[in-house]
Design a protein around this motif. Sequence first.
Motif, PDB file in Angstrom:
ATOM      1  N   GLN A  71      11.446 -16.081  40.890  1.00 12.17           N
ATOM      2  CA  GLN A  71      12.400 -15.340  41.717  1.00 12.17           C
ATOM      3  C   GLN A  71      12.257 -15.704  43.195  1.00 12.17           C
ATOM      4  O   GLN A  71      13.239 -15.739  43.936  1.00 12.17           O
ATOM      5  CB  GLN A  71      12.186 -13.838  41.544  1.00 12.17           C
ATOM      6  N   ALA A  72      11.002 -15.961  43.625  1.00 12.50           N
ATOM      7  CA  ALA A  72      10.777 -16.311  45.028  1.00 12.50           C
ATOM      8  C   ALA A  72      11.457 -17.639  45.361  1.00 12.50           C
ATOM      9  O   ALA A  72      12.045 -17.791  46.441  1.00 12.50           O
ATOM     10  CB  ALA A  72       9.279 -16.381  45.320  1.00 12.50           C
ATOM     11  N   LEU A  73      11.392 -18.600  44.440  1.00 12.69           N
ATOM     12  CA  LEU A  73      12.063 -19.892  44.685  1.00 12.69           C
ATOM     13  C   LEU A  73      13.575 -19.708  44.763  1.00 12.69           C
ATOM     14  O   LEU A  73      14.228 -20.299  45.622  1.00 12.69           O
ATOM     15  CB  LEU A  73      11.732 -20.903  43.576  1.00 12.69           C
ATOM     16  N   LYS A  74      14.124 -18.884  43.879  1.00 10.85           N
ATOM     17  CA  LYS A  74      15.578 -18.645  43.909  1.00 10.85           C
ATOM     18  C   LYS A  74      15.982 -18.000  45.242  1.00 10.85           C
ATOM     19  O   LYS A  74      16.989 -18.372  45.844  1.00 10.85           O
ATOM     20  CB  LYS A  74      16.003 -17.742  42.748  1.00 10.85           C
ATOM     21  N   ALA A  75      15.189 -17.021  45.688  1.00 12.89           N
ATOM     22  CA  ALA A  75      15.498 -16.345  46.954  1.00 12.89           C
ATOM     23  C   ALA A  75      15.394 -17.318  48.124  1.00 12.89           C
ATOM     24  O   ALA A  75      16.246 -17.335  49.016  1.00 12.89           O
ATOM     25  CB  ALA A  75      14.544 -15.165  47.158  1.00 12.89           C
ATOM     26  N   ASP A  76      14.355 -18.167  48.104  1.00 12.25           N
ATOM     27  CA  ASP A  76      14.167 -19.150  49.170  1.00 12.25           C
ATOM     28  C   ASP A  76      15.315 -20.158  49.171  1.00 12.25           C
ATOM     29  O   ASP A  76      15.797 -20.576  50.217  1.00 12.25           O
ATOM     30  CB  ASP A  76      12.812 -19.852  48.989  1.00 12.25           C
ATOM     31  N   ILE A 121       5.262 -25.427  39.648  1.00 14.06           N
ATOM     32  CA  ILE A 121       6.598 -25.647  40.228  1.00 14.06           C
ATOM     33  C   ILE A 121       6.734 -24.873  41.534  1.00 14.06           C
ATOM     34  O   ILE A 121       7.244 -25.385  42.533  1.00 14.06           O
ATOM     35  CB  ILE A 121       7.699 -25.262  39.212  1.00 14.06           C
ATOM     36  N   MET A 122       6.246 -23.630  41.541  1.00 15.71           N
ATOM     37  CA  MET A 122       6.357 -22.812  42.766  1.00 15.71           C
ATOM     38  C   MET A 122       5.663 -23.481  43.951  1.00 15.71           C
ATOM     39  O   MET A 122       6.226 -23.583  45.044  1.00 15.71           O
ATOM     40  CB  MET A 122       5.736 -21.433  42.538  1.00 15.71           C
ATOM     41  N   THR A 123       4.410 -23.929  43.734  1.00 13.90           N
ATOM     42  CA  THR A 123       3.669 -24.486  44.870  1.00 13.90           C
ATOM     43  C   THR A 123       4.241 -25.836  45.289  1.00 13.90           C
ATOM     44  O   THR A 123       4.358 -26.109  46.481  1.00 13.90           O
ATOM     45  CB  THR A 123       2.163 -24.623  44.550  1.00 13.90           C
ATOM     46  N   SER A 124       4.638 -26.684  44.312  1.00 14.17           N
ATOM     47  CA  SER A 124       5.125 -28.012  44.695  1.00 14.17           C
ATOM     48  C   SER A 124       6.501 -27.929  45.368  1.00 14.17           C
ATOM     49  O   SER A 124       6.739 -28.571  46.393  1.00 14.17           O
ATOM     50  CB  SER A 124       5.152 -28.959  43.493  1.00 14.17           C
ATOM     51  N   VAL A 125       7.404 -27.098  44.830  1.00 14.70           N
ATOM     52  CA  VAL A 125       8.730 -26.970  45.448  1.00 14.70           C
ATOM     53  C   VAL A 125       8.617 -26.210  46.775  1.00 14.70           C
ATOM     54  O   VAL A 125       9.301 -26.532  47.752  1.00 14.70           O
ATOM     55  CB  VAL A 125       9.736 -26.295  44.488  1.00 14.70           C
ATOM     56  N   GLY A 126       7.708 -25.220  46.809  1.00 12.51           N
ATOM     57  CA  GLY A 126       7.459 -24.501  48.062  1.00 12.51           C
ATOM     58  C   GLY A 126       6.967 -25.451  49.149  1.00 12.51           C
ATOM     59  O   GLY A 126       7.359 -25.340  50.312  1.00 12.51           O
ATOM     60  N   LEU A 127       6.134 -26.398  48.749  1.00 14.93           N
ATOM     61  CA  LEU A 127       5.620 -27.393  49.699  1.00 14.93           C
ATOM     62  C   LEU A 127       6.748 -28.303  50.192  1.00 14.93           C
ATOM     63  O   LEU A 127       6.849 -28.590  51.390  1.00 14.93           O
ATOM     64  CB  LEU A 127       4.517 -28.223  49.021  1.00 14.93           C
ATOM     65  N   ILE A 164       4.305 -20.526  48.678  1.00 18.41           N
ATOM     66  CA  ILE A 164       3.154 -21.302  48.215  1.00 18.41           C
ATOM     67  C   ILE A 164       1.981 -20.370  47.887  1.00 18.41           C
ATOM     68  O   ILE A 164       1.325 -20.509  46.853  1.00 18.41           O
ATOM     69  CB  ILE A 164       2.746 -22.349  49.283  1.00 18.41           C
ATOM     70  N   VAL A 165       1.769 -19.383  48.766  1.00 15.04           N
ATOM     71  CA  VAL A 165       0.715 -18.391  48.515  1.00 15.04           C
ATOM     72  C   VAL A 165       1.012 -17.630  47.219  1.00 15.04           C
ATOM     73  O   VAL A 165       0.113 -17.405  46.389  1.00 15.04           O
ATOM     74  CB  VAL A 165       0.592 -17.406  49.708  1.00 15.04           C
ATOM     75  N   ALA A 166       2.287 -17.265  47.012  1.00 15.88           N
ATOM     76  CA  ALA A 166       2.673 -16.557  45.783  1.00 15.88           C
ATOM     77  C   ALA A 166       2.403 -17.430  44.562  1.00 15.88           C
ATOM     78  O   ALA A 166       1.941 -16.938  43.527  1.00 15.88           O
ATOM     79  CB  ALA A 166       4.145 -16.159  45.842  1.00 15.88           C
ATOM     80  N   GLY A 167       2.681 -18.747  44.681  1.00 10.84           N
ATOM     81  CA  GLY A 167       2.420 -19.675  43.575  1.00 10.84           C
ATOM     82  C   GLY A 167       0.937 -19.686  43.219  1.00 10.84           C
ATOM     83  O   GLY A 167       0.568 -19.627  42.039  1.00 10.84           O
ATOM     84  N   SER A 168       0.090 -19.726  44.243  1.00 10.58           N
ATOM     85  CA  SER A 168      -1.362 -19.690  43.998  1.00 10.58           C
ATOM     86  C   SER A 168      -1.750 -18.356  43.370  1.00 10.58           C
ATOM     87  O   SER A 168      -2.588 -18.306  42.470  1.00 10.58           O
ATOM     88  CB  SER A 168      -2.135 -19.867  45.312  1.00 10.58           C
TER      89      SER A 168
END
Length: 211
Positions: free
Chosen positions: A47-52, A113-119, A160-164
């Motif tokens: 959800q965080a990636l979609k919001a971002d 996916i969260m951390t890599s796309v967040g990066l 990225i923090v959320a992904g971790s």
Amino acid sequence: MGANCCGDDVKFDGMDPRYRRALLIVIFINLAMFLIEMPMGFVGDSQALKADALDFLADTATYTISLAVIGGSLVLRAKAALFKGVSLSLMGVWVLGSTIYYIFVMSAPSAAIMTSVGLAALLANLASVLLLMRFKDGDANVRSVWLCSRNDAIGNLLVIVAGSGVWISTTAWPDLIVAGIMASLFLSGSVAIIRQARQELSGVSPKVRPH
Ligand SMILES: [Zn+2]
């Protein structure tokens, strides 16, 4: 993430062609990141990636509209801001609603996916900051776009923090919490933008901005 800062403050007037070109590149970066991050949000169930991703879309629209209405009347600008505010509130409602839904479904987001796309999103916003850096001492509008990219970079760090956090806790909670924070920023930003636009449309020029 900077729904509060990427708002209606962006009104361009007569503009340095070098700044205009930098801004066009920033618009392209924002659009490309939306097209990458939104599908990855669905693939990674985040959800965080979609919001971002929606923030990238909102910024693409804001900068494009702001460029398009240069020299336009105050009424046209206020209507553009009103459109932006309403879109932002729809985004906020959608993110908030789907985040609440996922609290009950509790699917497992992909931490990788969260951390890599967040990066990737962080690098995109840092590139935008670098592109706009040498213009940042210019007028207030230049400054607001610069601040907006900078705050979005801080939002990417949160993803990225959320992904971790998802990786460590093996729950969806860190993802849902960050998505909830983003949804509330969208909603509070939209309220401020709509209020300002309505004041401008009713002919009242507020001395103090409502946010
Ligand atoms: Zn933004």
